[in-house]
Design a protein around this motif. Structure first.
Motif, short mmCIF file in Angstrom:
data_model
loop_
_atom_site.label_atom_id
_atom_site.label_comp_id
_atom_site.label_asym_id
_atom_site.label_seq_id
_atom_site.Cartn_x
_atom_site.Cartn_y
_atom_site.Cartn_z
N ARG A 86 -28.82 37.88 37.04
CA ARG A 86 -28.00 37.64 35.93
C ARG A 86 -27.32 38.96 35.67
N LEU A 87 -28.14 39.95 35.57
CA LEU A 87 -27.58 41.29 34.86
C LEU A 87 -26.76 42.10 36.08
N LEU A 88 -27.43 41.80 37.43
CA LEU A 88 -26.83 42.67 38.43
C LEU A 88 -25.93 41.83 39.32
N GLY A 89 -26.16 40.47 39.43
CA GLY A 89 -25.31 39.52 39.84
C GLY A 89 -24.27 38.61 39.14
N ASP A 90 -24.14 37.74 39.59
CA ASP A 90 -23.18 36.51 38.96
C ASP A 90 -23.86 35.44 38.81
N MET A 91 -25.26 35.35 38.76
CA MET A 91 -25.97 34.05 38.60
C MET A 91 -25.75 33.37 37.16
N THR A 92 -25.40 32.32 37.34
CA THR A 92 -25.23 31.60 36.12
C THR A 92 -26.40 30.52 35.77
N PHE A 93 -26.62 30.73 34.38
CA PHE A 93 -27.72 29.93 33.87
C PHE A 93 -27.18 28.95 32.54
N SER A 94 -27.11 27.70 32.97
CA SER A 94 -26.30 26.88 31.94
C SER A 94 -27.23 26.17 31.01
N GLY A 95 -28.38 26.15 31.37
CA GLY A 95 -29.26 25.20 30.58
C GLY A 95 -29.96 26.05 29.62
N SER A 96 -31.37 25.33 29.22
CA SER A 96 -32.28 25.95 28.40
C SER A 96 -33.57 26.71 28.99
N LEU A 97 -33.68 27.86 28.40
CA LEU A 97 -34.83 28.65 29.17
C LEU A 97 -36.17 27.98 28.82
N LEU A 98 -36.27 27.41 27.56
CA LEU A 98 -37.42 26.71 27.02
C LEU A 98 -37.62 25.65 27.86
N THR A 99 -36.83 24.70 28.29
CA THR A 99 -36.90 23.55 29.07
C THR A 99 -37.22 23.78 30.31
N PHE A 100 -36.96 24.75 30.84
CA PHE A 100 -37.04 25.49 32.28
C PHE A 100 -38.75 25.98 32.37
N LEU A 101 -38.81 26.61 31.30
CA LEU A 101 -40.39 27.07 31.24
C LEU A 101 -41.24 26.25 30.91
N PHE A 102 -41.07 24.96 30.38
CA PHE A 102 -41.82 23.60 30.10
C PHE A 102 -42.23 23.09 31.40
N VAL A 103 -40.86 22.86 32.16
CA VAL A 103 -41.15 22.20 33.43
C VAL A 103 -42.15 23.07 34.30
N GLN A 104 -41.92 24.49 34.36
CA GLN A 104 -42.68 25.32 35.09
C GLN A 104 -44.53 25.25 34.85
N VAL A 105 -44.64 24.59 33.68
CA VAL A 105 -46.26 24.63 33.42
C VAL A 105 -46.70 23.66 34.31
#
Length: 402
Positions: A245-264
């Motif tokens: 995200r910082l060095l490129g142009d990746m988009t993150f449109s959703g919620s980080l908490l939702t993503f981390l919850f799924v990762q568990v």
């Protein structure tokens, strides 16, 4: 000396103490040439899923819908007659494109007024929409040409009145940071997580800890050991995406908490499969080679290396045997499309069933190993008692002989 070294290495290769490369090399060649050749035989979007939003609901819009469905590249899976946010129709990979017929389309077509058919493309993989774009442009071009013929016009400079107004969603610039690089982040992260955990049971067996866990513990006593590895994996995912995200142009449109919850749940599933696949290995080195059985398949068929619309339906269904396929579904929905937890609830529920099956198989393996250990201990105890009895009898016989 060189001959002795060669002879020693050949003996080790076929001893079963390391990776059985003599079998693996032939298996890899067969899988790549036969299985993958069959699965990857298609190189275009065949019957890619398309949703039509038909606000005109006229004979002309119905005719266009039929033509789209008749194309070998597209298959109309749903026709809606009310306004809908197109982005929501792409969740769970339900569609590759959404076609929008505005009100007054039929009237404008026959009166010569200019109008446009709207098309929204899912650009999370830039290759999956190329054939559809060509097919739609040809369809509209032929329709305009037919209309000019019907009106008897002989002026070749006259253009059609119906045009296409398209829009690429989720990755409009076609950046590799949102597709290939991101895909490699989750693939290599999952692969090295597997390398770190797949030799856990062989290590416990060699250190004589496994028998105690089997006799006195529960399956959780093994699975809880995955926690530090899983935490490292989740942190690495966030760290990698921050770099993109910082060095490129990746988009993150959703919620980080939702993503981390799924990762568990993803980490628990992959870790359980890793321990399960490595259970019977003689040592951690042999266990590591089994990673190829359940990690790369998700990377190949999960979407980052090739559009899902290129694969036959049975390949798409079979790809869900690999945990990484589910991960890429969640990545596209949460990160690229901005889906909330309610939007992915159906896919997440199916993933929970998948995880439940993996856990059941692991528990079955644990208790099967416990029964085998108890049986082996009973046999050893019986053998010890027989040897003790035999020793007593020999001592008694020796005493009588004296």
């Amino acid at each position: 000396m060189n001959v002795n070294s060669l002879r020693d290495e050949v003996r080790f290769l076929f001893s079963g103490q390391g990776m059985p490369y003599e079998k693996v090399c032939l298996m890899v060649a067969a899988v790549v040439c036969i299985v993958l050749g069959l699965m990857l035989s298609s190189n275009f979007s065949h019957d890619a899923r398309v949703v039509v939003i038909d606000l005109d609901n006229s004979a002309y819009s119905h005719e266009l819908t039929s033509r789209i469905d008749a194309s070998e590249y597209m298959k109309v899976t749903a026709v809606l007659n009310t306004p809908v946010d197109p982005s929501t129709l792409f969740y769970r990979d339900q569609a590759v494109a959404v076609i929008y017929f505005p009100r007054g389309l039929e009237k404008d077509r026959y009166t010569g007024a200019e109008n446009h058919v709207g098309v929204f493309y899912d650009n999370t993989n830039t290759a999956q929409t190329s054939d559809i774009k060509i097919a739609l442009n040809e369809l509209i071009g032929l329709d305009n040409a037919a209309e000019q013929g019907d009106t008897g016009s002989t002026n070749d400079s006259i253009s059609g009145t119906i045009g296409l107004a398209d829009r690429n969603l989720f990755n409009p610039s076609g950046s590799n940071y949102n597709v290939e690089v991101q895909g490699f982040l989750f693939f290599f992260g999952s692969m090295f997580f597997t390398f770190a955990t797949i030799g856990m049971v062989p290590r416990l067996r060699l250190s004589h800890q496994l028998d105690k866990i089997l006799l006195e513990g529960t399956p959780w006593d093994i699975l809880v050991r995955l926690v530090p590895y899983g935490a490292c994996l989740a942190v690495s995912f966030v760290f990698g995406m921050a770099i993109l995200r910082l060095l490129g142009d990746m988009t993150f449109s959703g919620s980080l908490l939702t993503f981390l919850f799924v990762q568990v749940f993803y980490v628990l599933t992959v870790g359980t499969m890793s321990v399960l696949f490595g259970w019977t290995a003689a040592n951690p080195g042999i266990a590591s080679s089994r990673m190829i059985l359940f990690i790369p398949g998700g990377f190949i068929f999960g979407g980052p290396t090739g559009p899902i619309s290129f694969y036959p339906d049975w390949v798409v269904a079979a790809s869900h045997l690999f945990p990484l396929t589910w991960e890429f579904h969640f990545v596209r929905d949460i990160i690229a499309r901005g889906a909330g937890f309610a939007d992915i609830s159906k896919e997440f529920g199916a993933f929970l069933l998948y995880m439940a099956v993996v856990l059941i198989l692991f528990c079955a393996k644990f208790f099967s190993a416990r029964r085998a250990l108890l049986k082996r201990q009973a046999q050893d105890e019986l053998h010890r008692q027989k040897m003790q009895q035999l020793s007593l009898e020999e001592s008694a016989a020796a005493g009588q002989a004296e």
